[in-house]
Design a protein around this motif. Structure first.
Motif, mmCIF file in Angstrom:
data_model
loop_
_atom_site.group_PDB
_atom_site.id
_atom_site.type_symbol
_atom_site.label_atom_id
_atom_site.label_comp_id
_atom_site.label_asym_id
_atom_site.label_seq_id
_atom_site.Cartn_x
_atom_site.Cartn_y
_atom_site.Cartn_z
ATOM 1 N N PHE A 80 0.828 -1.207 0.000
ATOM 2 C CA PHE A 80 0.000 0.000 0.000
ATOM 3 C C PHE A 80 0.864 1.260 0.000
ATOM 4 C CE2 PHE A 80 -3.391 -2.746 2.068
ATOM 5 C CZ PHE A 80 -4.135 -2.870 0.904
ATOM 6 N N GLY A 81 1.952 1.226 0.702
ATOM 7 C CA GLY A 81 2.875 2.362 0.687
ATOM 8 C C GLY A 81 3.458 2.582 -0.696
ATOM 9 N N GLN A 82 3.736 1.495 -1.388
ATOM 10 C CA GLN A 82 4.260 1.613 -2.757
ATOM 11 C C GLN A 82 3.209 2.184 -3.696
ATOM 12 O OE1 GLN A 82 5.724 -2.296 -3.687
ATOM 13 N NE2 GLN A 82 7.392 -2.162 -2.220
ATOM 14 N N VAL A 83 1.963 1.768 -3.512
ATOM 15 C CA VAL A 83 0.875 2.323 -4.329
ATOM 16 C C VAL A 83 0.752 3.820 -4.074
ATOM 17 C CG1 VAL A 83 -1.631 2.320 -4.711
ATOM 18 C CG2 VAL A 83 -0.406 0.150 -4.495
ATOM 19 N N ARG A 84 0.828 4.214 -2.802
ATOM 20 C CA ARG A 84 0.766 5.641 -2.463
ATOM 21 C C ARG A 84 1.901 6.419 -3.124
ATOM 22 N NH1 ARG A 84 -2.086 7.728 1.840
ATOM 23 N NH2 ARG A 84 -3.498 6.257 2.792
ATOM 24 N N GLU A 85 3.076 5.849 -3.121
ATOM 25 C CA GLU A 85 4.216 6.523 -3.725
ATOM 26 C C GLU A 85 4.021 6.678 -5.228
ATOM 27 O OE1 GLU A 85 7.751 8.550 -4.202
ATOM 28 O OE2 GLU A 85 6.538 8.199 -2.410
ATOM 29 N N LEU A 86 3.509 5.663 -5.881
ATOM 30 C CA LEU A 86 3.235 5.757 -7.314
ATOM 31 C C LEU A 86 2.195 6.833 -7.599
ATOM 32 C CD1 LEU A 86 3.205 1.949 -8.226
ATOM 33 C CD2 LEU A 86 4.893 3.651 -8.984
ATOM 34 N N ILE A 87 1.184 6.907 -6.770
ATOM 35 C CA ILE A 87 0.161 7.953 -6.934
ATOM 36 C C ILE A 87 0.808 9.319 -6.751
ATOM 37 C CG2 ILE A 87 -1.913 8.978 -5.935
ATOM 38 C CD1 ILE A 87 -2.800 6.058 -5.248
ATOM 39 N N ARG A 88 1.633 9.446 -5.724
ATOM 40 C CA ARG A 88 2.298 10.719 -5.461
ATOM 41 C C ARG A 88 3.148 11.152 -6.651
ATOM 42 N NH1 ARG A 88 6.656 13.069 -4.343
ATOM 43 N NH2 ARG A 88 7.961 11.244 -4.405
ATOM 44 N N GLN A 89 3.747 10.186 -7.319
ATOM 45 C CA GLN A 89 4.583 10.470 -8.484
ATOM 46 C C GLN A 89 3.764 10.727 -9.745
ATOM 47 O OE1 GLN A 89 7.177 7.072 -8.865
ATOM 48 N NE2 GLN A 89 8.239 7.501 -6.952
ATOM 49 N N GLY A 90 2.447 10.531 -9.650
ATOM 50 C CA GLY A 90 1.592 10.734 -10.815
ATOM 51 C C GLY A 90 1.540 9.529 -11.742
ATOM 52 N N ARG A 91 2.035 8.395 -11.280
ATOM 53 C CA ARG A 91 2.058 7.172 -12.088
ATOM 54 C C ARG A 91 0.800 6.356 -11.774
ATOM 55 N NH1 ARG A 91 7.513 4.445 -10.870
ATOM 56 N NH2 ARG A 91 6.725 3.029 -12.454
ATOM 57 N N ILE A 92 -0.321 6.890 -12.210
ATOM 58 C CA ILE A 92 -1.630 6.351 -11.843
ATOM 59 C C ILE A 92 -1.856 4.958 -12.409
ATOM 60 C CG2 ILE A 92 -4.122 6.783 -11.924
ATOM 61 C CD1 ILE A 92 -2.435 8.747 -10.184
ATOM 62 N N ASP A 93 -1.474 4.723 -13.666
ATOM 63 C CA ASP A 93 -1.662 3.386 -14.253
ATOM 64 C C ASP A 93 -0.864 2.334 -13.486
ATOM 65 O OD1 ASP A 93 -3.402 4.319 -16.190
ATOM 66 O OD2 ASP A 93 -1.829 4.579 -17.697
ATOM 67 N N ALA A 94 0.369 2.670 -13.143
ATOM 68 C CA ALA A 94 1.208 1.734 -12.390
ATOM 69 C C ALA A 94 0.623 1.497 -10.991
ATOM 70 C CB ALA A 94 2.636 2.262 -12.279
ATOM 71 N N ALA A 95 0.114 2.562 -10.373
ATOM 72 C CA ALA A 95 -0.493 2.425 -9.048
ATOM 73 C C ALA A 95 -1.712 1.516 -9.115
ATOM 74 C CB ALA A 95 -0.884 3.801 -8.507
ATOM 75 N N GLU A 96 -2.521 1.697 -10.146
ATOM 76 C CA GLU A 96 -3.717 0.868 -10.291
ATOM 77 C C GLU A 96 -3.344 -0.595 -10.531
ATOM 78 O OE1 GLU A 96 -8.040 1.210 -12.301
ATOM 79 O OE2 GLU A 96 -6.355 1.696 -13.617
ATOM 80 N N SER A 97 -2.339 -0.832 -11.359
ATOM 81 C CA SER A 97 -1.896 -2.214 -11.612
ATOM 82 C C SER A 97 -1.421 -2.874 -10.327
ATOM 83 C CB SER A 97 -0.763 -2.237 -12.631
ATOM 84 O OG SER A 97 -1.257 -1.990 -13.908
ATOM 85 N N MET A 98 -0.633 -2.128 -9.547
ATOM 86 C CA MET A 98 -0.133 -2.689 -8.297
ATOM 87 C C MET A 98 -1.293 -2.945 -7.325
ATOM 88 S SD MET A 98 2.798 -1.341 -5.728
ATOM 89 C CE MET A 98 4.118 -2.225 -6.520
#
Length: 189
Positions: A80-98
């Motif tokens: 979940f922390g990694q998903v948050r970091e991806l969202i923070r970076q604006g990498r929404i597709d990667a966050a959703e995949s994770m």
């Protein structure tokens, strides 16, 4: 590393509940989402990392889990922390995949699903996911704030990718703009 008790602002020998409470209070204060588009964002993220490390250090010996993974960021927060970091970076597709790869659909999962929908402008979907997160964890301040903020914002914003042609997209955009203008004009009278 600094003294974890000092970082969390609790006395040495503090109870598990005191540590959890201090962690939650500090996490609310320094959570990176509170500093989006703010010059202090990097400092807040560093402080959050320090808070997470202090909490993890103090709780390693005990049997208590992280009080709420919703406040975790980076590698110390697990998936979940990694998903948050991806969202923070604006990498929404990667966050959703994770996020899709996480089998546990708990309150944090629904909250993050709501954040992703919100970042895409899908406000109805965001509000629905935030409500589910609040129902699963009603004491979580972050989830409640997100649900409250989303409940009045964007009730008429739809997932545009569901519409097959650009005319429908244009019509949705025009309709949304007209509703906003109507609200502004009503306020000025």
């Amino acid at each position: 590393m600094k003294d974890p008790y000092e970082v969390l602002g609790v006395p040495h020998g503090a109870s598990e509940e005191e540590i959890k409470k201090a962690y939650r209070d500090l996490a609310r204060k320094y959570h990176p989402d509170n500093y989006a588009n703010n010059p202090l964002a990097d400092l807040a993220q560093e402080k959050m990392k320090e808070i997470n490390e202090a909490y993890d250090t103090l709780m390693k010996g005990g049997s208590a889990p992280n009080p709420s993974s919703s406040y975790s960021s980076g590698s110390s927060g697990g998936a979940f922390g990694q998903v948050r970091e991806l969202i923070r970076q604006g990498r929404i597709d990667a966050a959703e995949s994770m996020l899709d790869g996480i089998a546990t659909h708990n309150a944090e999962w629904y909250y993050l699903r709501g954040v992703i929908a919100q970042r895409r402008g899908w406000m109805d979907e965001a509000a629905q996911n935030f409500r589910i997160a609040v129902n699963m964890d009603p004491q979580n301040y972050e989830y409640r704030n997100a649900a409250n903020a989303a409940s009045g914002a964007g009730a008429y914003t739809y997932r545009q990718q569901e519409y097959g042609n650009s005319q429908s997209d244009d019509l949705c955009n025009l309709c949304g703009t007209m509703m906003c203008l109507n609200c502004l004009c009503d306020c000025c009278r």
